[in-house]
Motif scaffolding. Structure first.
Motif, short mmCIF file in Angstrom:
data_model
loop_
_atom_site.label_atom_id
_atom_site.label_comp_id
_atom_site.label_asym_id
_atom_site.label_seq_id
_atom_site.Cartn_x
_atom_site.Cartn_y
_atom_site.Cartn_z
N GLN A 63 9.38 59.16 64.82
CA GLN A 63 8.69 57.87 64.83
C GLN A 63 7.29 58.00 64.24
OE1 GLN A 63 9.05 57.06 69.03
NE2 GLN A 63 10.73 55.60 68.69
N ALA A 66 7.54 58.32 60.48
CA ALA A 66 7.82 57.00 59.90
C ALA A 66 6.55 56.15 59.86
CB ALA A 66 8.92 56.30 60.69
N ALA A 67 5.74 56.21 60.92
CA ALA A 67 4.48 55.46 60.96
C ALA A 67 3.53 55.95 59.87
CB ALA A 67 3.83 55.56 62.33
N ARG A 70 4.64 54.61 56.63
CA ARG A 70 4.26 53.20 56.49
C ARG A 70 2.78 53.06 56.13
NH1 ARG A 70 7.35 52.98 61.10
NH2 ARG A 70 5.58 52.47 62.46
N THR A 75 2.79 49.48 54.34
CA THR A 75 3.53 48.54 55.19
C THR A 75 3.19 48.67 56.67
OG1 THR A 75 5.43 50.04 55.39
CG2 THR A 75 5.47 48.42 53.57
N TYR A 76 2.32 49.61 57.00
CA TYR A 76 1.91 49.80 58.39
C TYR A 76 1.16 48.56 58.85
CZ TYR A 76 -0.02 52.19 62.51
OH TYR A 76 -0.35 52.56 63.79
N CYS A 79 5.00 43.57 60.93
CA CYS A 79 6.14 43.52 61.84
C CYS A 79 7.45 43.65 61.07
CB CYS A 79 6.11 42.21 62.63
SG CYS A 79 7.50 42.03 63.77
N ALA A 80 8.31 44.55 61.52
CA ALA A 80 9.61 44.75 60.89
C ALA A 80 10.56 43.59 61.16
CB ALA A 80 10.23 46.06 61.38
N THR A 98 6.51 49.11 65.52
CA THR A 98 7.07 48.54 64.30
C THR A 98 7.19 47.02 64.37
OG1 THR A 98 9.33 48.85 65.10
CG2 THR A 98 8.39 50.63 63.75
N ARG A 99 6.94 46.48 65.58
CA ARG A 99 7.05 45.03 65.77
C ARG A 99 5.79 44.49 66.42
NH1 ARG A 99 12.43 44.28 68.98
NH2 ARG A 99 11.53 46.05 70.05
#
Length: 105
Positions: A63, A66-67, A70, A75-76, A79-80, A98-99
């Protein structure tokens, strides 16, 4: 583009800590079993618990990676789910979010 370098640093430090802990868990899992069968049963139970801890550590590491990706690709903080912004306070509290708070409820 919003500057998230402070959060990226927090994420990198957390990942370094998790990687160190995961390596220690894996070292513990590599030990040979005792010759005594009752000790083996205890070792196997301990190993099962350690494997669970290792799984949790590895999930958080993924996780965090992935952050960080982003952050790198811009894209960080988006909200996904709805595509809206994720509030700075939420990201500070949970940098792997992510949200947005509305979609996370």
């Amino acid at each position: 583009m919003t500057d998230y370098s402070d959060l990226a640093e927090i994420l990198r430090k957390r990942m370094d800590d998790l990687l160190e802990r995961a390596e220690a868990v894996e070292d513990d899992l590599r030990h040979p079993l005792e010759a005594d069968s009752s000790e083996q049963a205890i070792d196997l139970a301990d190993d099962e618990a350690l494997a669970g801890v290792d799984d949790v550590l590895r999930q958080e590491i993924a996780q965090i990676r992935a952050a960080l990706l982003r952050i790198d690709n811009g894209t960080y903080g988006t909200c996904a789910s709805c595509g809206g912004p994720i509030g700075r306070a939420r990201l500070e509290a949970r940098p792997i979010a992510t949200r947005c708070i509305n979609c996370a409820e």
